[in-house]
Design a protein around this motif. Structure first.
Motif, PDB file in Angstrom:
ATOM      1  N   THR A 187      24.766  36.481  40.719  1.00 16.55           N
ATOM      2  CA  THR A 187      25.448  35.635  41.710  1.00 16.55           C
ATOM      3  C   THR A 187      25.454  34.168  41.253  1.00 16.55           C
ATOM      4  O   THR A 187      26.402  33.437  41.533  1.00 16.55           O
ATOM      5  N   THR A 188      24.434  33.757  40.526  1.00 16.46           N
ATOM      6  CA  THR A 188      24.462  32.421  39.914  1.00 16.46           C
ATOM      7  C   THR A 188      25.589  32.351  38.886  1.00 16.46           C
ATOM      8  O   THR A 188      26.292  31.333  38.772  1.00 16.46           O
ATOM      9  N   SER A 189      25.791  33.441  38.162  1.00 21.05           N
ATOM     10  CA  SER A 189      26.875  33.508  37.176  1.00 21.05           C
ATOM     11  C   SER A 189      28.250  33.480  37.847  1.00 21.05           C
ATOM     12  O   SER A 189      29.212  32.962  37.263  1.00 21.05           O
ATOM     13  N   ILE A 190      28.348  34.028  39.061  1.00 19.25           N
ATOM     14  CA  ILE A 190      29.620  33.946  39.809  1.00 19.25           C
ATOM     15  C   ILE A 190      29.947  32.478  40.069  1.00 19.25           C
ATOM     16  O   ILE A 190      31.064  32.020  39.832  1.00 19.25           O
ATOM     17  N   LYS A 191      28.950  31.729  40.546  1.00 18.51           N
ATOM     18  CA  LYS A 191      29.161  30.301  40.841  1.00 18.51           C
ATOM     19  C   LYS A 191      29.636  29.542  39.609  1.00 18.51           C
ATOM     20  O   LYS A 191      30.378  28.581  39.703  1.00 18.51           O
ATOM     21  N   ARG A 192      29.175  29.974  38.439  1.00 15.40           N
ATOM     22  CA  ARG A 192      29.549  29.282  37.195  1.00 15.40           C
ATOM     23  C   ARG A 192      30.799  29.865  36.550  1.00 15.40           C
ATOM     24  O   ARG A 192      31.162  29.485  35.442  1.00 15.40           O
ATOM     25  N   GLY A 193      31.413  30.851  37.230  1.00 18.82           N
ATOM     26  CA  GLY A 193      32.651  31.431  36.712  1.00 18.82           C
ATOM     27  C   GLY A 193      32.456  32.260  35.457  1.00 18.82           C
ATOM     28  O   GLY A 193      33.356  32.368  34.625  1.00 18.82           O
ATOM     29  N   LEU A 194      31.287  32.872  35.307  1.00 16.37           N
ATOM     30  CA  LEU A 194      30.975  33.601  34.071  1.00 16.37           C
ATOM     31  C   LEU A 194      31.243  35.107  34.151  1.00 16.37           C
ATOM     32  O   LEU A 194      31.085  35.820  33.163  1.00 16.37           O
ATOM     33  N   LEU A 195      31.621  35.614  35.356  1.00  9.81           N
ATOM     34  CA  LEU A 195      31.805  37.060  35.499  1.00  9.81           C
ATOM     35  C   LEU A 195      33.278  37.428  35.580  1.00  9.81           C
ATOM     36  O   LEU A 195      34.088  36.673  36.121  1.00  9.81           O
ATOM     37  N   THR A 196      33.624  38.607  35.049  1.00  6.78           N
ATOM     38  CA  THR A 196      34.974  39.139  35.238  1.00  6.78           C
ATOM     39  C   THR A 196      35.089  39.647  36.679  1.00  6.78           C
ATOM     40  O   THR A 196      34.079  39.853  37.354  1.00  6.78           O
ATOM     41  N   GLU A 197      36.333  39.891  37.091  1.00  7.21           N
ATOM     42  CA  GLU A 197      36.560  40.409  38.441  1.00  7.21           C
ATOM     43  C   GLU A 197      35.832  41.740  38.652  1.00  7.21           C
ATOM     44  O   GLU A 197      35.234  41.982  39.704  1.00  7.21           O
ATOM     45  N   THR A 198      35.874  42.587  37.629  1.00  9.07           N
ATOM     46  CA  THR A 198      35.208  43.900  37.716  1.00  9.07           C
ATOM     47  C   THR A 198      33.692  43.724  37.883  1.00  9.07           C
ATOM     48  O   THR A 198      33.057  44.446  38.649  1.00  9.07           O
ATOM     49  N   GLU A 199      33.128  42.745  37.180  1.00  7.50           N
ATOM     50  CA  GLU A 199      31.682  42.507  37.291  1.00  7.50           C
ATOM     51  C   GLU A 199      31.315  41.950  38.665  1.00  7.50           C
ATOM     52  O   GLU A 199      30.267  42.296  39.226  1.00  7.50           O
ATOM     53  N   VAL A 200      32.190  41.097  39.218  1.00  6.05           N
ATOM     54  CA  VAL A 200      31.955  40.583  40.570  1.00  6.05           C
ATOM     55  C   VAL A 200      31.985  41.745  41.566  1.00  6.05           C
ATOM     56  O   VAL A 200      31.122  41.864  42.438  1.00  6.05           O
ATOM     57  N   GLU A 201      32.961  42.638  41.388  1.00  9.16           N
ATOM     58  CA  GLU A 201      33.077  43.797  42.287  1.00  9.16           C
ATOM     59  C   GLU A 201      31.836  44.675  42.212  1.00  9.16           C
ATOM     60  O   GLU A 201      31.344  45.163  43.231  1.00  9.16           O
ATOM     61  N   ARG A 202      31.322  44.856  41.019  1.00 13.55           N
ATOM     62  CA  ARG A 202      30.151  45.732  40.818  1.00 13.55           C
ATOM     63  C   ARG A 202      28.924  45.186  41.546  1.00 13.55           C
ATOM     64  O   ARG A 202      28.273  45.906  42.291  1.00 13.55           O
ATOM     65  N   VAL A 203      28.623  43.900  41.360  1.00 14.07           N
ATOM     66  CA  VAL A 203      27.421  43.348  42.003  1.00 14.07           C
ATOM     67  C   VAL A 203      27.642  43.237  43.519  1.00 14.07           C
ATOM     68  O   VAL A 203      26.712  43.433  44.311  1.00 14.07           O
ATOM     69  N   THR A 204      28.887  42.971  43.924  1.00 19.43           N
ATOM     70  CA  THR A 204      29.203  42.920  45.357  1.00 19.43           C
ATOM     71  C   THR A 204      28.951  44.280  46.001  1.00 19.43           C
ATOM     72  O   THR A 204      28.350  44.381  47.078  1.00 19.43           O
ATOM     73  N   GLN A 205      29.379  45.326  45.318  1.00 25.09           N
ATOM     74  CA  GLN A 205      29.216  46.683  45.853  1.00 25.09           C
ATOM     75  C   GLN A 205      27.721  47.034  45.982  1.00 25.09           C
ATOM     76  O   GLN A 205      27.301  47.635  46.966  1.00 25.09           O
ATOM     77  N   VAL A 206      26.916  46.614  45.008  1.00 30.04           N
ATOM     78  CA  VAL A 206      25.466  46.882  45.081  1.00 30.04           C
ATOM     79  C   VAL A 206      24.863  46.190  46.310  1.00 30.04           C
ATOM     80  O   VAL A 206      24.113  46.788  47.073  1.00 30.04           O
ATOM     81  N   MET A 207      25.236  44.911  46.522  1.00 28.71           N
ATOM     82  CA  MET A 207      24.674  44.155  47.642  1.00 28.71           C
ATOM     83  C   MET A 207      25.183  44.660  48.989  1.00 28.71           C
ATOM     84  O   MET A 207      24.476  44.605  50.001  1.00 28.71           O
ATOM     85  N   ALA A 208      26.440  45.125  49.027  1.00 28.53           N
ATOM     86  CA  ALA A 208      27.039  45.532  50.303  1.00 28.53           C
ATOM     87  C   ALA A 208      26.643  46.948  50.706  1.00 28.53           C
ATOM     88  O   ALA A 208      26.929  47.380  51.822  1.00 28.53           O
ATOM     89  N   THR A 209      25.987  47.675  49.804  1.00 30.97           N
ATOM     90  CA  THR A 209      25.575  49.045  50.137  1.00 30.97           C
ATOM     91  C   THR A 209      24.391  49.016  51.101  1.00 30.97           C
ATOM     92  O   THR A 209      23.376  48.376  50.840  1.00 30.97           O
ATOM     93  N   LEU A 210      24.543  49.728  52.212  1.00 33.10           N
ATOM     94  CA  LEU A 210      23.453  49.810  53.189  1.00 33.10           C
ATOM     95  C   LEU A 210      22.278  50.600  52.617  1.00 33.10           C
ATOM     96  O   LEU A 210      22.478  51.528  51.829  1.00 33.10           O
TER      97      LEU A 210
END
Ligand code: CO
Ligand code: CO
Ligand code: CO
Length: 349
Positions: A187-210
């Motif tokens: 998520t720090t890498s998201i702030k710095r613009g270092l992740l691809t869209e697919t990588e953002v989706e992957r970490v988002t999905q991990v965090m959003a999973t109940l």
């Protein structure tokens, strides 16, 4: 700032970090020193332990589990931020073995400067996760604030005899983790613009999973201790379990599931301050194998948002529980074991 597409929500957040009931590492001392004495026998889990939520007995069969969590945006998509905030807030009820029932929104939003539709999307994302969890939203409270913040207070129920705390781990138990780590660095890498869209989706999905399915799967097994992995990192929450249970935890570093590219991004400098604070707070209680460099050590202490459950279960049940979790598509792994000791952690290669 007025149009929704030009907004980078994470650019508005100064600092993230959920520290569950007792806050980030740098506030621990003052928060832990505030533990008002009480002789109320109905207070089953209170401020004196480092557990995920408080538990209060209503009668012989029912106790309520209460928890609250909120933070600044960690992803740019408002709907995803709402989903993550809700999954994270509800998680403390699952960690204790409870059933979440109701929730209240906590909203801080720069009313004059940001499009109100952004807030609408945050609330919609949260609602999506509340529905998935079967939680009813009762209301909430909002304030005007330059830095957006969102979270929820969640109330659940639990049988007073079935509370899972982080203090019941026994020598011989096996440690199971139900989600991969590396979330703080990503998520720090998201702030710095270092992740691809697919990588953002992957970490988002991990965090959003109940953690609902993980917790419910564990209901069929003996679980001696359980906690969720959030702001204090895997090693921080493991340390609370080791101290609360008066045992030593052995963590096998190479068996811990870590999200892709975390080491590379950490080496490039994307280690958040909260992660380093966690590490500094913990390092005297942990022995690391010599082969693990500073980056490996930081990754294991990385501040997580909405991480998985860390459970201590009898060795005889561990393989079955692991297979059960993996069959339900969880990225669970056996990451260590419990030994005799008193609060120390040994991290092996
Ligand atoms: Co929490
Ligand atoms: Co927690
Ligand atoms: Co109010």
């Amino acid at each position: 700032m007025s149009s929704t597409e030009s907004i980078k929500l994470t650019a508005l957040s100064s600092k993230g970090g959920c520290g569950c009931k007792i806050g980030p590492a740098d506030l621990r001392e003052v928060l832990q020193s505030f533990s008002p004495a009480t002789d109320n026998a109905n207070l089953l889990v209170g401020l004196d332990t480092s557990d995920d939520a408080g538990v209060y007995r209503i009668n012989d069969d029912t106790a309520i589990v209460q928890t609250v969590d909120f933070f600044t945006p960690i992803v740019d998509d408002p709907y995803s931020f709402g989903q993550i905030a809700a999954a994270n807030a509800i998680s403390d009820v699952y960690a204790m073995g409870g059933t979440p029932l109701t929730a209240l929104n906590i909203v801080a939003f720069p009313i004059a400067d940001l499009d109100k539709q952004i807030l609408g999307r945050i609330l919609a994302g949260a609602d999506n996760k509340l529905k998935e969890a079967g939680v009813t939203l009762l209301g909430g409270h909002s304030i005007d604030d330059q830095e957006p913040k969102f979270g929820l207070a969640v109330t659940g129920t639990i049988h007073p005899d079935k509370i899972r705390t982080n203090s019941g781990a026994k020598p011989g138990d096996v440690l199971i983790l139900t989600k991969p780590i590396g979330v703080g660095i990503l998520t720090t890498s998201i702030k710095r613009g270092l992740l691809t869209e697919t990588e953002v989706e992957r970490v988002t999905q991990v965090m959003a999973t109940l953690n609902k399915e993980a917790a419910e799967t564990m209901d069929d097994y003996q679980v001696h201790a359980c906690t969720d992995v959030t702001g204090f990192g895997l090693l921080g929450h493991a340390s609370e379990m080791a101290k609360g249970s008066h045992v030593e935890l052995q963590v096998f570093a190479h068996q811990v599931p870590v999200l892709p590219r975390v080491k590379e991004l950490a080496e490039a400098g994307a280690v958040p301050g909260g992660t380093k604070n966690n590490f500094n707070y913990l390092k005297d209680d942990i022995s690391f194998a010599e082969s693990l460099d500073q980056i490996d050590q930081w990754i294991l202490a990385d501040a997580v948002t909405s991480g998985g459950l860390l459970a201590a279960v009898p060795e005889a049940e561990a393989e079955c529980l692991l297979a059960d979790l993996q069959n339900k598509d969880m990225e669970a792994a056996i990451i260590g074991k419990v030994a005799d000791g008193n609060g120390h952690i040994v991290v092996e290669e």
